[in-house]
Design an enzyme around this catalytic site. Structure first.
Site, PDB file in Angstrom:
ATOM      1  N   ARG A 142       8.209 -33.963   9.607  1.00 45.88           N
ATOM      2  CA  ARG A 142       6.966 -32.834  11.483  1.00 45.88           C
ATOM      3  C   ARG A 142       5.915 -31.528  10.389  1.00 45.88           C
ATOM      4  O   ARG A 142       5.035 -31.583  10.592  1.00 45.88           O
ATOM      5  CB  ARG A 142       7.842 -33.510  12.221  1.00 45.88           C
ATOM      6  CG  ARG A 142       8.802 -32.577  13.177  1.00 45.88           C
ATOM      7  CD  ARG A 142       9.148 -32.905  13.765  1.00 45.88           C
ATOM      8  NE  ARG A 142       9.758 -32.019  14.357  1.00 45.88           N
ATOM      9  CZ  ARG A 142      11.545 -31.206  14.137  1.00 45.88           C
ATOM     10  NH1 ARG A 142      11.860 -32.407  13.373  1.00 45.88           N
ATOM     11  NH2 ARG A 142      12.037 -30.478  14.384  1.00 45.88           N
ATOM     12  N   HIS A 143       7.204 -31.038  10.350  1.00 41.72           N
ATOM     13  CA  HIS A 143       6.414 -29.918   9.921  1.00 41.72           C
ATOM     14  C   HIS A 143       5.421 -30.047   8.774  1.00 41.72           C
ATOM     15  O   HIS A 143       4.667 -29.074   8.882  1.00 41.72           O
ATOM     16  CB  HIS A 143       7.305 -28.991   9.172  1.00 41.72           C
ATOM     17  CG  HIS A 143       8.731 -28.830  10.279  1.00 41.72           C
ATOM     18  ND1 HIS A 143       8.669 -28.237  12.021  1.00 41.72           N
ATOM     19  CD2 HIS A 143      10.143 -29.037  10.092  1.00 41.72           C
ATOM     20  CE1 HIS A 143       9.867 -28.131  12.566  1.00 41.72           C
ATOM     21  NE2 HIS A 143      10.921 -28.737  11.217  1.00 41.72           N
ATOM     22  N   CYS A 183       3.600  -3.044   3.938  1.00 34.25           N
ATOM     23  CA  CYS A 183       2.889  -1.605   4.189  1.00 34.25           C
ATOM     24  C   CYS A 183       3.406  -1.007   5.288  1.00 34.25           C
ATOM     25  O   CYS A 183       4.322  -1.472   5.602  1.00 34.25           O
ATOM     26  CB  CYS A 183       1.543  -2.523   4.824  1.00 34.25           C
ATOM     27  SG  CYS A 183       1.368  -3.776   6.146  1.00 34.25           S
ATOM     28  N   GLY A 184       2.872   0.332   6.289  1.00 35.57           N
ATOM     29  CA  GLY A 184       3.924   0.200   7.267  1.00 35.57           C
ATOM     30  C   GLY A 184       4.003  -0.179   8.240  1.00 35.57           C
ATOM     31  O   GLY A 184       4.863   0.124   8.868  1.00 35.57           O
ATOM     32  N   THR A 185       3.426  -1.670   8.704  1.00 31.68           N
ATOM     33  CA  THR A 185       4.396  -2.420   9.662  1.00 31.68           C
ATOM     34  C   THR A 185       4.130  -3.726   9.611  1.00 31.68           C
ATOM     35  O   THR A 185       4.346  -4.081   9.608  1.00 31.68           O
ATOM     36  CB  THR A 185       2.821  -2.756  10.968  1.00 31.68           C
ATOM     37  OG1 THR A 185       1.414  -2.949  10.511  1.00 31.68           O
ATOM     38  CG2 THR A 185       2.488  -0.959  11.280  1.00 31.68           C
ATOM     39  N   GLY A 186       3.316  -4.172   8.092  1.00 33.15           N
ATOM     40  CA  GLY A 186       3.643  -5.642   7.511  1.00 33.15           C
ATOM     41  C   GLY A 186       2.101  -6.725   8.292  1.00 33.15           C
ATOM     42  O   GLY A 186       2.193  -7.384   7.986  1.00 33.15           O
ATOM     43  N   GLY A 219      -0.915  -4.893   8.403  1.00 38.14           N
ATOM     44  CA  GLY A 219      -2.852  -5.554   8.024  1.00 38.14           C
ATOM     45  C   GLY A 219      -2.409  -6.266   7.373  1.00 38.14           C
ATOM     46  O   GLY A 219      -3.060  -6.825   6.593  1.00 38.14           O
ATOM     47  N   MET A 220      -1.244  -6.164   5.905  1.00 36.05           N
ATOM     48  CA  MET A 220      -1.258  -7.073   5.194  1.00 36.05           C
ATOM     49  C   MET A 220      -0.990  -8.450   5.464  1.00 36.05           C
ATOM     50  O   MET A 220      -1.673  -9.368   4.557  1.00 36.05           O
ATOM     51  CB  MET A 220       0.146  -6.629   4.390  1.00 36.05           C
ATOM     52  CG  MET A 220       0.293  -5.546   3.719  1.00 36.05           C
ATOM     53  SD  MET A 220      -0.711  -5.871   1.855  1.00 36.05           S
ATOM     54  CE  MET A 220      -0.164  -4.614   0.962  1.00 36.05           C
ATOM     55  N   ASP A 233       0.635  -0.765  -0.079  1.00 37.97           N
ATOM     56  CA  ASP A 233      -0.043  -0.183   0.106  1.00 37.97           C
ATOM     57  C   ASP A 233       0.833   1.087  -0.390  1.00 37.97           C
ATOM     58  O   ASP A 233       2.285   1.314  -0.299  1.00 37.97           O
ATOM     59  CB  ASP A 233      -0.779   0.450   1.060  1.00 37.97           C
ATOM     60  CG  ASP A 233      -0.133   0.396   2.401  1.00 37.97           C
ATOM     61  OD1 ASP A 233       1.123   0.087   2.397  1.00 37.97           O
ATOM     62  OD2 ASP A 233      -1.442   0.327   3.495  1.00 37.97           O
ATOM     63  N   HIS A 234       0.463   2.065   0.274  1.00 38.33           N
ATOM     64  CA  HIS A 234       1.049   3.754   0.075  1.00 38.33           C
ATOM     65  C   HIS A 234       2.258   3.625   1.527  1.00 38.33           C
ATOM     66  O   HIS A 234       3.402   4.594   1.438  1.00 38.33           O
ATOM     67  CB  HIS A 234       0.579   4.331   0.655  1.00 38.33           C
ATOM     68  CG  HIS A 234      -0.570   4.700   1.553  1.00 38.33           C
ATOM     69  ND1 HIS A 234      -1.909   4.282   1.677  1.00 38.33           N
ATOM     70  CD2 HIS A 234      -0.362   5.483   2.699  1.00 38.33           C
ATOM     71  CE1 HIS A 234      -2.498   4.158   2.738  1.00 38.33           C
ATOM     72  NE2 HIS A 234      -1.753   5.028   3.909  1.00 38.33           N
ATOM     73  N   HIS A 284      10.249 -24.351   9.192  1.00 34.09           N
ATOM     74  CA  HIS A 284       9.550 -24.566   9.695  1.00 34.09           C
ATOM     75  C   HIS A 284       7.701 -24.596   9.534  1.00 34.09           C
ATOM     76  O   HIS A 284       7.120 -25.628   9.488  1.00 34.09           O
ATOM     77  CB  HIS A 284       9.352 -24.473  11.454  1.00 34.09           C
ATOM     78  CG  HIS A 284      10.418 -24.745  12.209  1.00 34.09           C
ATOM     79  ND1 HIS A 284      10.387 -24.717  13.141  1.00 34.09           N
ATOM     80  CD2 HIS A 284      11.612 -25.613  11.329  1.00 34.09           C
ATOM     81  CE1 HIS A 284      11.587 -26.007  13.848  1.00 34.09           C
ATOM     82  NE2 HIS A 284      12.118 -25.792  12.750  1.00 34.09           N
TER      83      HIS A 284
HETATM   84  C1  RB5 Z   1      -1.447   3.093   6.558  1.00 31.28           C
HETATM   85  O1  RB5 Z   1      -1.441   4.329   7.008  1.00 31.28           O
HETATM   86  C2  RB5 Z   1      -0.946   1.737   7.726  1.00 31.28           C
HETATM   87  O2  RB5 Z   1      -2.410   1.241   7.992  1.00 31.28           O
HETATM   88  C3  RB5 Z   1      -0.681   0.623   7.227  1.00 31.28           C
HETATM   89  O3  RB5 Z   1       0.200   0.696   5.680  1.00 31.28           O
HETATM   90  C4  RB5 Z   1      -0.279  -0.804   7.548  1.00 31.28           C
HETATM   91  O4  RB5 Z   1       0.347  -0.512   7.905  1.00 31.28           O
HETATM   92  C5  RB5 Z   1      -1.531  -1.166   7.855  1.00 31.28           C
HETATM   93  O5  RB5 Z   1      -1.050  -2.437   8.784  1.00 31.28           O
END
Ligand code: RB5
Length: 141
Positions: free
Chosen positions: A133-134, A66-69, A71-72, A10-11, A99
């Site tokens: 096993r994995h 994404c910003g944190t990984g 949400g994706m 995303d952005h 694993h």
């Molecule tokens: C966008 O502002 C942010 O919420 C998105 O990139 C992501 O971090 C969501 O998990």
């Protein structure tokens, strides 16, 4: 033939996704970039769905940023057969392949520096699933 890696962001992950794209091309990978293609605000579930479907149909690995990984990974893991792992350290990147046979790596542009992100990508792409096993446990998911 060069391995194809499916990319999406995303952005919030746009710049890191593009840097990873260049990094992968420099390493000889083929890249399938499913967007986004501008820094304009967009919805990560839409991109996660596109990458998840492409990973499932092509059996190639995917990388979502994404910003944190987070949400994706939440969005991608709603698809049966997707094992998306958010990684912020090299041990987890390695173990998610060894694993868990992760087929999508999720990264956070607002969490990681580019150097660590590239290292996570390299480790993740170069680590093979141990199976045995994995595999039994993965089949239970
Ligand atoms: C966008 O502002 C942010 O919420 C998105 O990139 C992501 O971090 C969501 O998990």
């Amino acid at each position: 033939m060069a391995e194809t890696i499916v990319l999406g962001s995303d952005h919030g992950g746009f710049k890191l996704k593009n840097a990873i794209k260049t990094h992968l091309i420099d390493l000889g990978y083929t890249v399938k970039d499913l967007g986004c293609f501008t820094e304009e605000s967009c919805d990560y579930p839409v991109i996660a769905k596109a990458v998840a479907n492409e990973v499932l149909s092509s059996q190639n690995k995917g990388i979502l940023v994404c910003g944190t990984g987070l949400g994706m990974s939440m969005a991608a893991n709603r698809f049966d057969g997707i094992r998306a792992a958010v990684c912020t350290d090299t041990f987890s990147a390695k173990m998610s392949r060894l694993h868990n046979d992760a087929n999508i790596l999720c990264l956070g542009e607002r969490v990681l520096g580019q150097g660590l992100a590239f290292e996570l990508v390299d480790i993740w792409l170069n680590t093979q699933f141990l199976a045995g096993r994995h595999k039994v446990r993965i089949d239970m998911i």
